[in-house]
Design a protein around this motif. Structure first.
Motif, PDB file in Angstrom:
ATOM      1  N   GLY A 289       0.644  -1.060  -0.094  1.00 53.54           N
ATOM      2  CA  GLY A 289       0.226  -0.517  -0.112  1.00 53.54           C
ATOM      3  C   GLY A 289       1.012   1.203   0.146  1.00 53.54           C
ATOM      4  N   VAL A 290       1.683   1.173   0.614  1.00 57.02           N
ATOM      5  CA  VAL A 290       2.675   2.091   0.495  1.00 57.02           C
ATOM      6  C   VAL A 290       3.549   2.475  -0.837  1.00 57.02           C
ATOM      7  N   PHE A 291       3.809   1.777  -0.842  1.00 58.71           N
ATOM      8  CA  PHE A 291       4.521   1.279  -2.267  1.00 58.71           C
ATOM      9  C   PHE A 291       3.799   1.865  -3.679  1.00 58.71           C
ATOM     10  N   ARG A 292       2.660   1.667  -3.262  1.00 60.52           N
ATOM     11  CA  ARG A 292       1.371   1.733  -4.640  1.00 60.52           C
ATOM     12  C   ARG A 292       1.014   3.956  -4.570  1.00 60.52           C
ATOM     13  N   ASP A 293       1.426   3.601  -2.843  1.00 54.18           N
ATOM     14  CA  ASP A 293       1.031   5.214  -2.680  1.00 54.18           C
ATOM     15  C   ASP A 293       2.126   6.059  -3.195  1.00 54.18           C
ATOM     16  N   THR A 294       3.712   5.700  -2.687  1.00 52.03           N
ATOM     17  CA  THR A 294       4.016   6.412  -3.451  1.00 52.03           C
ATOM     18  C   THR A 294       4.333   6.448  -5.188  1.00 52.03           C
ATOM     19  N   LEU A 295       3.801   5.110  -5.613  1.00 52.89           N
ATOM     20  CA  LEU A 295       4.039   5.322  -7.059  1.00 52.89           C
ATOM     21  C   LEU A 295       2.926   6.508  -8.046  1.00 52.89           C
ATOM     22  N   TYR A 296       1.552   6.407  -7.290  1.00 49.56           N
ATOM     23  CA  TYR A 296       0.151   7.459  -7.196  1.00 49.56           C
ATOM     24  C   TYR A 296       1.266   8.445  -7.417  1.00 49.56           C
ATOM     25  N   THR A 297       1.782   9.065  -6.036  1.00 47.78           N
ATOM     26  CA  THR A 297       2.377  10.628  -6.029  1.00 47.78           C
ATOM     27  C   THR A 297       3.101  10.867  -7.050  1.00 47.78           C
ATOM     28  N   ARG A 298       4.004  10.491  -7.245  1.00 49.13           N
ATOM     29  CA  ARG A 298       4.607   9.730  -8.944  1.00 49.13           C
ATOM     30  C   ARG A 298       4.168   9.850  -9.763  1.00 49.13           C
ATOM     31  N   ALA A 299       3.031   9.531 -10.240  1.00 51.43           N
ATOM     32  CA  ALA A 299       2.182   9.843 -11.743  1.00 51.43           C
ATOM     33  C   ALA A 299       1.825  10.834 -11.281  1.00 51.43           C
ATOM     34  N   LEU A 300       1.681  11.972 -10.170  1.00 50.37           N
ATOM     35  CA  LEU A 300       0.281  12.923 -10.545  1.00 50.37           C
ATOM     36  C   LEU A 300       1.334  14.255 -10.476  1.00 50.37           C
ATOM     37  N   LYS A 301       2.974  14.183 -10.179  1.00 52.38           N
ATOM     38  CA  LYS A 301       3.853  15.026 -10.313  1.00 52.38           C
ATOM     39  C   LYS A 301       4.312  14.655 -11.618  1.00 52.38           C
ATOM     40  N   ASP A 302       3.838  13.783 -13.205  1.00 53.40           N
ATOM     41  CA  ASP A 302       4.363  14.188 -14.538  1.00 53.40           C
ATOM     42  C   ASP A 302       2.893  14.433 -14.792  1.00 53.40           C
ATOM     43  N   GLN A 303       1.499  14.391 -14.300  1.00 55.70           N
ATOM     44  CA  GLN A 303       0.557  14.691 -15.073  1.00 55.70           C
ATOM     45  C   GLN A 303       0.444  16.638 -15.169  1.00 55.70           C
ATOM     46  N   PRO A 304      -0.791  17.283 -16.112  1.00 54.09           N
ATOM     47  CA  PRO A 304      -0.255  17.928 -16.302  1.00 54.09           C
ATOM     48  C   PRO A 304      -1.615  19.091 -14.403  1.00 54.09           C
ATOM     49  N   ASN A 305      -1.508  19.808 -14.759  1.00 53.67           N
ATOM     50  CA  ASN A 305      -1.892  20.770 -13.813  1.00 53.67           C
ATOM     51  C   ASN A 305      -3.430  21.207 -14.420  1.00 53.67           C
ATOM     52  N   TYR A 306      -4.495  21.717 -12.995  1.00 53.01           N
ATOM     53  CA  TYR A 306      -5.645  22.499 -13.904  1.00 53.01           C
ATOM     54  C   TYR A 306      -6.457  22.863 -12.148  1.00 53.01           C
ATOM     55  N   PRO A 307      -6.373  24.026 -11.782  1.00 57.43           N
ATOM     56  CA  PRO A 307      -7.108  24.043 -10.547  1.00 57.43           C
ATOM     57  C   PRO A 307      -8.424  22.815 -10.482  1.00 57.43           C
ATOM     58  N   LEU A 308      -9.035  22.348  -9.638  1.00 55.33           N
ATOM     59  CA  LEU A 308     -10.753  21.678 -10.394  1.00 55.33           C
ATOM     60  C   LEU A 308     -10.890  23.045  -9.123  1.00 55.33           C
ATOM     61  N   LEU A 309     -10.656  23.031  -7.996  1.00 57.43           N
ATOM     62  CA  LEU A 309     -12.032  23.942  -7.019  1.00 57.43           C
ATOM     63  C   LEU A 309     -10.985  25.895  -6.534  1.00 57.43           C
ATOM     64  N   PRO A 310     -12.125  26.309  -6.606  1.00 47.41           N
ATOM     65  CA  PRO A 310     -12.099  27.816  -5.969  1.00 47.41           C
ATOM     66  C   PRO A 310     -11.008  27.784  -5.286  1.00 47.41           C
ATOM     67  N   PRO A 311      -9.905  28.940  -5.660  1.00 46.90           N
ATOM     68  CA  PRO A 311      -9.736  29.083  -4.549  1.00 46.90           C
ATOM     69  C   PRO A 311      -9.528  28.902  -3.056  1.00 46.90           C
ATOM     70  N   LEU A 312     -10.583  29.610  -2.834  1.00 49.36           N
ATOM     71  CA  LEU A 312     -11.173  29.545  -0.839  1.00 49.36           C
ATOM     72  C   LEU A 312     -11.295  28.027  -0.865  1.00 49.36           C
ATOM     73  N   TYR A 313     -11.195  27.335  -2.081  1.00 51.69           N
ATOM     74  CA  TYR A 313     -11.584  25.982  -1.325  1.00 51.69           C
ATOM     75  C   TYR A 313     -10.063  24.105  -1.861  1.00 51.69           C
ATOM     76  N   SER A 314      -9.107  25.466  -2.054  1.00 54.06           N
ATOM     77  CA  SER A 314      -8.623  24.468  -2.938  1.00 54.06           C
ATOM     78  C   SER A 314      -7.291  23.476  -1.570  1.00 54.06           C
ATOM     79  N   THR A 315      -7.478  24.052  -0.948  1.00 56.64           N
ATOM     80  CA  THR A 315      -6.303  23.285   0.271  1.00 56.64           C
ATOM     81  C   THR A 315      -7.634  22.676   1.718  1.00 56.64           C
ATOM     82  N   LEU A 316      -8.758  23.559   2.012  1.00 60.66           N
ATOM     83  CA  LEU A 316      -9.386  23.260   2.456  1.00 60.66           C
ATOM     84  C   LEU A 316      -9.782  21.513   2.435  1.00 60.66           C
ATOM     85  N   VAL A 317     -10.943  21.679   0.766  1.00 62.74           N
ATOM     86  CA  VAL A 317     -11.279  21.061   0.456  1.00 62.74           C
ATOM     87  C   VAL A 317     -10.483  18.846   1.145  1.00 62.74           C
ATOM     88  N   PRO A 318      -8.844  19.512   0.219  1.00 64.60           N
ATOM     89  CA  PRO A 318      -8.610  17.932   0.301  1.00 64.60           C
ATOM     90  C   PRO A 318      -8.262  17.569   1.632  1.00 64.60           C
TER      91      PRO A 318
END
Length: 202
Positions: free
Chosen positions: A64-93
């Motif tokens: 599970g830890v290894f899977r989560d590491t791979l997931y985080t690495r995969a996210l870093k290789d992906q494009p960014n795009y704002p998914l939430l309004p700035p007010l909620y971009s930290t609170l919701v996650p």
């Protein structure tokens, strides 16, 4: 609108992360069901089923830890795009991650190590069904909590690909439960039948 602006399907890290997500529940279900039928691990450990369950727990946790590491690495290789309004971009996650971890940790606490990590397949059965928190809130808190943590990571890093991976996690877990649920019920039903037969013989 170009899909590649949101998800880069060519990234090897994405494919590896998806493979890991698929592999983990397939592997632990195969190992556990084999253990129930053949007692392979227990025999290798000279009859110590509890030690076998603990070793499986370590393996599942490590995967599970290894899977989560791979997931985080995969996210870093992906494009960014704002998914939430700035007010909620930290609170919701943060909120989603907190709820997810609460479900995972509290379910582990309620079930114990052997109850969480497939001890019933080793013949280590709970005396009674656990019905308190978090099982009185959601039916499968471990899987729900894990899925929420995946979603939290996608929103935290603002990666649309993470939401697609989260949807895939949900699908994989849903399929896993189709096998785990009935198999576990069969194990406890068998114990119930044995107990009933023993009472009749008295």
């Amino acid at each position: 609108m170009d899909l590649s602006n949101f998800v880069d399907l060519t990234q090897t890290s994405l494919h590896i992360a998806l493979a890991s997500i698929s592999f983990n529940p397939i592997w632990w279900n195969m190992v556990a069901q084999n253990e129930h039928r053949n007692r392979t691990i227990t025999r290798l450990l000279r009859g110590n089923a509890r030690l076998g369950c603990y070793l499986l727990a370590v393996a599942i946790f490590s995967l599970g830890v290894f899977r989560d590491t791979l997931y985080t690495r995969a996210l870093k290789d992906q494009p960014n795009y704002p998914l939430l309004p700035p007010l909620y971009s930290t609170l919701v996650p943060v909120l989603l991650f907190s709820i997810g971890q609460t479900l995972v940790i509290s379910s582990t606490w309620a079930l114990g190590i052997t109850g969480t990590f497939l001890g019933d397949y080793f013949g280590i059965l709970l005396d009674d069904r656990v019905e308190g928190f978090p099982f009185n809130v959601v039916e499968n808190p471990m899987y729900v909590g894990s899925t929420l943590c995946f979603a939290a990571g996608a929103l935290w890093y603002e990666k649309p690909a993470g939401l697609l991976i989260t949807a895939y996690v949900y699908i994989v877990y849903s399929f896993a439960l189709r096998y785990e649920g009935p198999f576990t019920e069969m194990i406890y039903a068998s114990r119930g039948n044995r107990m009933a037969s023993a009472k009749k013989e008295l």
